[in-house]
Design a protein around this motif. Structure first.
Motif, PDB file in Angstrom:
ATOM      1  N   VAL A  17       0.843  -1.189   0.000  1.00 48.77           N
ATOM      2  CA  VAL A  17       0.000   0.000   0.000  1.00 48.77           C
ATOM      3  C   VAL A  17       0.881   1.243   0.000  1.00 48.77           C
ATOM      4  O   VAL A  17       1.792   1.374   0.824  1.00 48.77           O
ATOM      5  N   ALA A  18       0.621   2.152  -0.943  1.00 48.17           N
ATOM      6  CA  ALA A  18       1.349   3.420  -1.021  1.00 48.17           C
ATOM      7  C   ALA A  18       0.363   4.514  -1.412  1.00 48.17           C
ATOM      8  O   ALA A  18      -0.380   4.367  -2.387  1.00 48.17           O
ATOM      9  N   PHE A  42      -9.945  -9.680  -2.933  1.00 49.67           N
ATOM     10  CA  PHE A  42      -8.962  -8.640  -2.636  1.00 49.67           C
ATOM     11  C   PHE A  42      -9.558  -7.249  -2.844  1.00 49.67           C
ATOM     12  O   PHE A  42      -9.274  -6.326  -2.067  1.00 49.67           O
ATOM     13  N   LEU A  43     -10.378  -7.077  -3.871  1.00 53.20           N
ATOM     14  CA  LEU A  43     -11.034  -5.789  -4.081  1.00 53.20           C
ATOM     15  C   LEU A  43     -11.897  -5.430  -2.869  1.00 53.20           C
ATOM     16  O   LEU A  43     -11.870  -4.285  -2.385  1.00 53.20           O
ATOM     17  N   HIS A  47     -11.218  -2.225  -0.387  1.00 54.07           N
ATOM     18  CA  HIS A  47     -12.229  -1.178  -0.206  1.00 54.07           C
ATOM     19  C   HIS A  47     -12.633  -1.054   1.260  1.00 54.07           C
ATOM     20  O   HIS A  47     -12.957   0.049   1.730  1.00 54.07           O
ATOM     21  N   GLU A  48     -12.604  -2.177   1.986  1.00 58.92           N
ATOM     22  CA  GLU A  48     -12.885  -2.112   3.417  1.00 58.92           C
ATOM     23  C   GLU A  48     -11.867  -1.234   4.151  1.00 58.92           C
ATOM     24  O   GLU A  48     -12.174  -0.627   5.182  1.00 58.92           O
ATOM     25  N   HIS A  49     -10.648  -1.176   3.597  1.00 54.09           N
ATOM     26  CA  HIS A  49      -9.581  -0.360   4.198  1.00 54.09           C
ATOM     27  C   HIS A  49      -9.482   1.030   3.564  1.00 54.09           C
ATOM     28  O   HIS A  49      -8.591   1.812   3.920  1.00 54.09           O
TER      29      HIS A  49
END
Length: 287
Positions: A17-18, A42-43, A47-49
């Motif tokens: 993540v960046a 994974f999508l 999106h939850e994050h």
């Protein structure tokens, strides 16, 4: 990198993540039947994050998978892959590479191909120093095409192709990931000292291909060449593509674009297109 697994743990993908973007390095690994559920999960996870999602280095054959999930694709460049069975140093087209190989051999340089377990402490220190000198003040920028670490405990997962000078000192090396399932070597990094003879890296690559062929590997993957189809000298481009190509060449001081393309072309590779997959056009500047 972090790793995200399918519910049955038969497949996974690697990401980091960046700037609020979960950047996935390459296509999923594992049975093809598990890929759609893996990417869909994974999508949802991203999106939850609150993350957007981008996938780098996607192969053309996998585009249908991502498009079926509502994602978009943008051509990003080509991976240069050498067929070890057909590679040859004969012929006029590869004359300069052949001359480099012969020049290094006449000068007394020697190449050794070593697994991690075969590197003693002294040689490891030399290789780390070569990498440090090669990077200089710049950070390590490799990610999609590069391994996370130089040394690893799994003996057969990585190969070092090391070039030694006549005094037995390492002067540079190629670092390959080994894919037995794919019958391939994949180039991770290629550092060298600044004063090595001209053609040193070409010599190492030819030695790598010869070693791979002798051990039954069908392919050797070299560098990823960004926007290769736009920067190829013989490319037939539309007007807007010529404008893009000219803009890319103006970035030469910051990125190795046409340099990598011209270097890879020396080895007559097959060019395998790679794509950037993303969710929304407005995400592209951040990606």
């Amino acid at each position: 990198k972090s790793y995200f697994f399918s519910p049955d743990r038969s497949a996974f993908l690697a990401y980091r993540v960046a700037s609020g973007v979960a950047i996935v390095g390459g296509d999923p690994i594992g049975p093809e039947a598990a890929h759609e559920e893996l990417v869909h999960s994974f999508l949802d996870f991203a999106h939850e994050h609150g993350w957007r999602v981008a996938v780098l280095g996607v192969c053309e054959e996998r585009l249908g998978l991502y498009r079926a999930l509502g994602l978009r694709a943008l051509y990003h460049g080509d991976e240069a892959v050498v067929d070890t069975a057909t590679f040859s140093l004969d012929g006029r087209a590869i004359r300069k590479v052949r001359q480099s190989v012969h020049r290094l051999e006449r000068a007394g340089f020697v190449v050794r191909v070593l697994h991690s377990r075969e590197l003693d402490v002294e040689l490891r220190v030399q290789l780390e120093e070569i990498g440090r000198v090669w990077r200089g003040a710049a950070p390590e920028r490799g990610w999609v095409m590069a391994m996370d670490t130089l040394f690893h405990t799994d003996d057969d997962d990585m190969v070092f192709v090391v070039g030694f000078d006549p005094d037995g000192r390492a002067q540079g090396f190629l670092h390959f990931g080994v894919s037995k399932a794919g019958s391939a070597l994949s180039l991770s990094s290629m550092p060298r000292l600044p004063d090595v003879p001209n053609g040193f890296t070409e010599w190492l690559i030819c030695s790598s291909i010869e070693w791979a062929q002798a051990r039954g590997f069908a392919r050797v993957s070299l560098n990823f060449a960004p926007f290769a189809a736009l920067l190829a000298p013989e490319g037939q481009l539309a007007l807007w593509q010529r404008v893009v190509a000219a803009t890319l060449r103006r970035l030469k001081g910051w990125f190795q674009l046409d340099n990598l393309l011209l270097f890879n072309r020396k080895f007559a590779p097959a060019w395998e297109p790679r794509f950037l997959v993303y969710e929304r056009r407005r995400d592209l500047p951040r990606i």
